[in-house]
Design an enzyme around this catalytic site. Structure first.
Site, short mmCIF file in Angstrom:
data_model
loop_
_atom_site.label_atom_id
_atom_site.label_comp_id
_atom_site.label_asym_id
_atom_site.label_seq_id
_atom_site.Cartn_x
_atom_site.Cartn_y
_atom_site.Cartn_z
N LYS A 14 15.97 35.54 45.76
CA LYS A 14 15.14 35.03 44.65
C LYS A 14 15.01 33.51 44.75
CE LYS A 14 16.38 38.94 41.73
NZ LYS A 14 17.23 39.48 40.65
N GLN A 22 21.84 37.71 36.72
CA GLN A 22 21.96 38.84 37.66
C GLN A 22 22.95 39.87 37.12
OE1 GLN A 22 20.09 39.20 40.57
NE2 GLN A 22 20.99 41.23 40.65
N ASP A 51 12.72 38.45 33.50
CA ASP A 51 13.11 39.80 33.96
C ASP A 51 12.51 40.87 33.03
OD1 ASP A 51 14.51 39.99 36.33
OD2 ASP A 51 16.45 39.50 35.43
#
Ligand code: NAP
Length: 292
Positions: free
Chosen positions: A52, A96, A119
């Site tokens: 990412k 994460q 997200d």
């Protein structure tokens, strides 16, 4: 049979994002900025966060990686999230997952400002998705919708079966496939579904997101179907340097010959997920979802 090339499509999407960033910079605006929080040293999480951050560089974003040991307290993490929420220089924030057991993923997800929740896991974004309002769509479902759109796959009036009902893939996928303008008739399946094979045999589009290697077999798919394989399972292999390989939820060798379109694993949905995260970060920087 057409392979839906996620590698190529994500490269196109990234190129479009990079061009947009250069336009923003030329207009005197700052570069979009994504912050990522990584707790602990889980190998898969390290790999995902690493890609990412690298992808941010490729499209001209600023990125900040904040690392914490497994021992970090929930309070410290929540405080950091609050700090980032208030930092106008940061447009998007991801934490994460999974997190260590002593930290509530629910609390962490809900702490992120929905305007920075690239997200798309915050209840406000999930709720907006269900209502068909502007929102951040979680990256994997968004990436799949991009593949479907960019390959002009006919959806209107088609029967779609989604296997798996997780909050990050299956459930949002079922909402997106039933929304106005896409117009498939969706059946959402899970581990208690009966007659899954018969249900799949009716489907024009199957989205497999259950996390069981090569689960979908040739005799479960009708001729001409489109099959999207979300699954990623690491299995041991003596043919690779690393000692393992990635398998999808679809038995590609059996299923592909029957399909009109199919995604490979790797190189299908996976690369689209990261490109979609960048897409969401760009939207956050441009304040396209929430105007203030
Ligand atoms: P998850 O949270 O474990 O959910 C799996 C879902 O599949 C559950 O709803 C479960 O049903 C259902 N299921 C399990 N066994 C089944 C069976 N035999 N028949 C029908 N349904 C069954 O998984 P996830 O996070 O959604 O991830 C799914 C897969 O996608 C994993 O391999 C993951 O690694 C992969 N993934 C890939 C990407 C990418 O970028 N390519 C992104 C995210 C996830 P119940 O609800 O009844 O338990």
């Amino acid at each position: 049979m057409i392979r839906l090339d996620g590698k190529q499509t994500s490269a196109t999407l990234k190129k479009e994002i990079a061009e947009e960033v250069e336009k923003m910079v030329a207009n005197g605006q700052k570069r979009p900025h994504l912050a990522a929080i990584l707790v602990g040293h889980d190998g898969a999480s390290e790999t995902y966060v690493g890609s990412k951050v690298k992808s941010c560089e490729q499209v001209g974003f600023t990125s900040t990686l904040l690392r914490y040991e497994n021992t970090v307290s929930e309070e410290e993490l929540l405080q950091k999230i609050e700090e980032i929420n208030l930092n106008d220089d940061i447009d998007g924030l991801i934490v994460q997952l999974p997190l260590p057991a002593h930290i509530s993923e629910e609390k962490v997800t809900e702490k992120i400002d929905p305007r920075k929740d690239v997200d798309g896991f915050h209840p406000q974004n999930m709720g907006r998705l269900a209502l068909g309002s502007p929102c951040f769509v979680s990256a994997t479902p968004h990436g799949i919708m991009e593949l479907i759109a960019r390959y002009n796959i006919e959806t209107s009036g088609k029967k779609c079966v989604v296997i798996g009902r997780s909050n990050i893939v299956g459930r949002p996928m079922s909402i997106l496939m039933s929304q106005k303008g896409i117009d498939t008739t969706v059946t959402l399946c899970h581990s208690r579904t009966q007659n899954l094979k018969e249900i799949c045999l009716e489907a024009d589009i199957i989205i497999a997101a259950l996390g069981k290697a090569e689960f979908l077999k040739g005799d479960m798919v009708k001729e001409g179907a489109t099959v999207i394989d979300v699954g990623i399972t690491r299995v041991p292999s003596d043919k690779t340097k690393s000692g393992w390989k990635l398998l999808g939820d679809v038995d590609f060798a059996e299923v592909a010959p029957k399909c009109s379109h199919i995604t490979p694993v790797p190189g299908g949905v996976g690369p689209m997920t990261i490109a979609s995260l960048l897409f969401n970060t760009l939207k956050a920087a441009k304040k396209e979802v929430y105007s203030k």
